[in-house]
Design a protein around this motif. Structure first.
Motif, PDB file in Angstrom:
ATOM      1  N   SER A  26     -42.929  -6.297 -31.165  1.00 19.01           N
ATOM      2  CA  SER A  26     -41.975  -5.226 -31.448  1.00 19.01           C
ATOM      3  C   SER A  26     -42.400  -3.970 -30.705  1.00 19.01           C
ATOM      4  O   SER A  26     -43.592  -3.688 -30.557  1.00 19.01           O
ATOM      5  CB  SER A  26     -41.910  -4.954 -32.955  1.00 19.01           C
ATOM      6  N   TRP A  27     -41.418  -3.209 -30.253  1.00 21.25           N
ATOM      7  CA  TRP A  27     -41.719  -1.942 -29.589  1.00 21.25           C
ATOM      8  C   TRP A  27     -42.404  -0.978 -30.556  1.00 21.25           C
ATOM      9  O   TRP A  27     -43.324  -0.257 -30.167  1.00 21.25           O
ATOM     10  CB  TRP A  27     -40.435  -1.310 -29.058  1.00 21.25           C
ATOM     11  N   GLY A  28     -41.981  -0.951 -31.804  1.00 23.27           N
ATOM     12  CA  GLY A  28     -42.600  -0.056 -32.781  1.00 23.27           C
ATOM     13  C   GLY A  28     -44.060  -0.383 -33.010  1.00 23.27           C
ATOM     14  O   GLY A  28     -44.904   0.515 -33.125  1.00 23.27           O
ATOM     15  N   ILE A  29     -44.389  -1.675 -33.093  1.00 23.89           N
ATOM     16  CA  ILE A  29     -45.791  -2.087 -33.288  1.00 23.89           C
ATOM     17  C   ILE A  29     -46.632  -1.689 -32.088  1.00 23.89           C
ATOM     18  O   ILE A  29     -47.743  -1.163 -32.228  1.00 23.89           O
ATOM     19  CB  ILE A  29     -45.863  -3.602 -33.547  1.00 23.89           C
ATOM     20  N   ILE A  83     -31.867   0.561 -34.773  1.00 21.62           N
ATOM     21  CA  ILE A  83     -32.960   0.130 -33.901  1.00 21.62           C
ATOM     22  C   ILE A  83     -34.092   1.148 -33.942  1.00 21.62           C
ATOM     23  O   ILE A  83     -35.284   0.792 -34.015  1.00 21.62           O
ATOM     24  CB  ILE A  83     -32.446  -0.075 -32.465  1.00 21.62           C
ATOM     25  N   ALA A  84     -33.748   2.432 -33.894  1.00 21.30           N
ATOM     26  CA  ALA A  84     -34.760   3.481 -33.990  1.00 21.30           C
ATOM     27  C   ALA A  84     -35.443   3.458 -35.362  1.00 21.30           C
ATOM     28  O   ALA A  84     -36.655   3.696 -35.468  1.00 21.30           O
ATOM     29  CB  ALA A  84     -34.134   4.843 -33.729  1.00 21.30           C
ATOM     30  N   LEU A  85     -34.687   3.175 -36.424  1.00 25.05           N
ATOM     31  CA  LEU A  85     -35.269   3.106 -37.766  1.00 25.05           C
ATOM     32  C   LEU A  85     -36.260   1.953 -37.869  1.00 25.05           C
ATOM     33  O   LEU A  85     -37.339   2.109 -38.466  1.00 25.05           O
ATOM     34  CB  LEU A  85     -34.154   2.948 -38.798  1.00 25.05           C
ATOM     35  N   ALA A 136     -36.678  -8.573 -30.979  1.00 24.50           N
ATOM     36  CA  ALA A 136     -36.772  -8.131 -32.376  1.00 24.50           C
ATOM     37  C   ALA A 136     -35.877  -6.921 -32.619  1.00 24.50           C
ATOM     38  O   ALA A 136     -35.163  -6.854 -33.635  1.00 24.50           O
ATOM     39  CB  ALA A 136     -38.222  -7.797 -32.720  1.00 24.50           C
ATOM     40  N   SER A 137     -35.898  -5.963 -31.710  1.00 27.70           N
ATOM     41  CA  SER A 137     -35.111  -4.747 -31.915  1.00 27.70           C
ATOM     42  C   SER A 137     -33.612  -5.035 -31.888  1.00 27.70           C
ATOM     43  O   SER A 137     -32.858  -4.543 -32.738  1.00 27.70           O
ATOM     44  CB  SER A 137     -35.469  -3.717 -30.839  1.00 27.70           C
ATOM     45  N   ILE A 138     -33.161  -5.827 -30.919  1.00 30.25           N
ATOM     46  CA  ILE A 138     -31.730  -6.155 -30.838  1.00 30.25           C
ATOM     47  C   ILE A 138     -31.300  -6.983 -32.041  1.00 30.25           C
ATOM     48  O   ILE A 138     -30.211  -6.777 -32.605  1.00 30.25           O
ATOM     49  CB  ILE A 138     -31.428  -6.888 -29.521  1.00 30.25           C
ATOM     50  N   THR A 143     -32.643   2.032 -24.966  1.00 24.82           N
ATOM     51  CA  THR A 143     -31.803   1.182 -25.808  1.00 24.82           C
ATOM     52  C   THR A 143     -31.005   2.001 -26.811  1.00 24.82           C
ATOM     53  O   THR A 143     -29.786   1.834 -26.958  1.00 24.82           O
ATOM     54  CB  THR A 143     -32.671   0.157 -26.545  1.00 24.82           C
ATOM     55  N   VAL A 144     -31.683   2.902 -27.514  1.00 26.83           N
ATOM     56  CA  VAL A 144     -31.005   3.730 -28.505  1.00 26.83           C
ATOM     57  C   VAL A 144     -29.955   4.614 -27.833  1.00 26.83           C
ATOM     58  O   VAL A 144     -28.827   4.759 -28.320  1.00 26.83           O
ATOM     59  CB  VAL A 144     -32.028   4.573 -29.286  1.00 26.83           C
TER      60      VAL A 144
END
Length: 329
Positions: A280-283, A261-263, A129-131, A309-310
């Motif tokens: 997702s990493w954020g979730i 990606i950070a956003l 998802a992030s990529i 990643t960032v």
């Protein structure tokens, strides 16, 4: 003593014997086998063949350890985003409440989350998802911004003024607040609303960079010469200006990819970005933040993957910027 060679076509022209002697001397120098080439290129480059900006940049990048390391990390992330089954054979949605919040175990090195799902598997699948968001948002913002900014910088006039004022409006919108407002009314669980929002707020930055590059490039002598020879606007843009104005856009887009990606992770953490059941990493970071004391492994692993990643994309962008900027040579 033999007389110098004088070509027949030089006889009777110029300033008599002086012109004939000069031509003969020049031709005799060209025919000498021991004459050295006008310039010898660097090792690995054919002598007398000048290197372009891109070949110079690649020559520097492949010798830059920062670029090599970040590129290897990014290639690895892209591979696991496309084929996560290569290193994670489990199911990211499979839950076992009996193992909720447990730490590392054989076969489960990252432990389990609050629902008993394998954290390692979810970290691996979260890269997709992030990529996807980062690459698609960067491509969309770069294409839209380059097109609008390039045309505005080339033609100027009222279109350039209108684009500048429109970009000022978008620059005045707070990114996080705008994301909360825009994405709060979206019920889709796919990545495309997030991609669309990032493109909507990301293109003005690229357009300003592209506009400045085109304005600078179109003032060069080779562009003016091509215009004097009757080259069309399309040929000037595609053949002479775009190849020499695209380097700053590539640098900005590469660095912005990590920022996007950070956003996405930030918006997902606040509940306005990607939504379950998307992995997702954020979730996962948002879910684990409540249990930071009792089960820190739930937060550390997805946060670490996001940070690496960032950082990799930002380091790659810095290396590309150093290679493509002639002022830094």
């Amino acid at each position: 003593m033999s007389e110098p060679y004088v070509p027949k076509e030089a006889i009777g022209h110029g300033d008599g014997g002086t012109a004939a002697l000069a031509i003969g001397e020049a031709e005799s120098l060209e025919r000498r086998p021991s004459a050295a080439p006008p310039s010898a290129g660097p090792p690995g480059v054919p002598a007398g063949k000048p290197r372009s900006l891109w070949s110079d940049a690649w020559h520097d990048l492949r010798r830059n350890p920062v670029f090599v390391l970040s590129a290897l990390v990014i290639v690895f992330l892209v591979v696991i985003a496309i084929w996560p089954q290569l290193i994670a054979t489990g199911n990211p949605y499979r839950a076992d409440l009996a193992k909720a919040q447990q730490g590392s175990q054989p076969g489960h090195p990252f432990g389990f989350d609050t629902q008993g799902r394998d954290v390692y598997t979810r970290v691996v699948y979260g890269a997709r998802a992030s990529i996807t968001v980062g690459v698609c948002a960067t491509a969309g913002a770069a294409l839209l911004g380059s097109l609008l900014g390039g045309l505005a910088g080339f033609f100027g006039g009222w279109g350039d003024t209108l684009l500048s004022r429109l970009a000022d409006i978008f620059f005045g919108i707070p990114v996080i607040l705008g994301g909360l407002v825009f994405l709060s009314v979206v019920t889709s669980t796919t990545v495309w609303p997030v991609v669309g929002f990032i493109v909507l707020l990301g293109w003005p930055q690229v357009s300003r960079i592209a506009r400045g590059s085109v304005v600078t490039a179109k003032q060069n002598d080779y562009v003016q010469a091509a215009r004097a020879l009757g080259a069309s606007n399309r040929r000037l843009l595609l053949r002479h200006i775009a190849p020499n104005a695209v380097a700053p856009v590539i640098v900005v887009a590469t660095i912005a990819l990590g920022t996007y990606i950070a956003l996405e992770a930030t918006l997902s953490y606040l509940g306005a970005g990607l939504k379950p059941p998307t992995v997702s990493w954020g979730i996962d970071i948002s879910t684990a933040s409540t249990y930071i004391r009792s089960a820190p492994h739930m937060l550390l692993w997805p946060a670490g993957a996001l940070s690496i990643t960032v950082l990799a994309f930002i380091m790659l962008g810095d290396a590309v910027r150093d290679a493509l900027d002639p002022k830094l040579r």
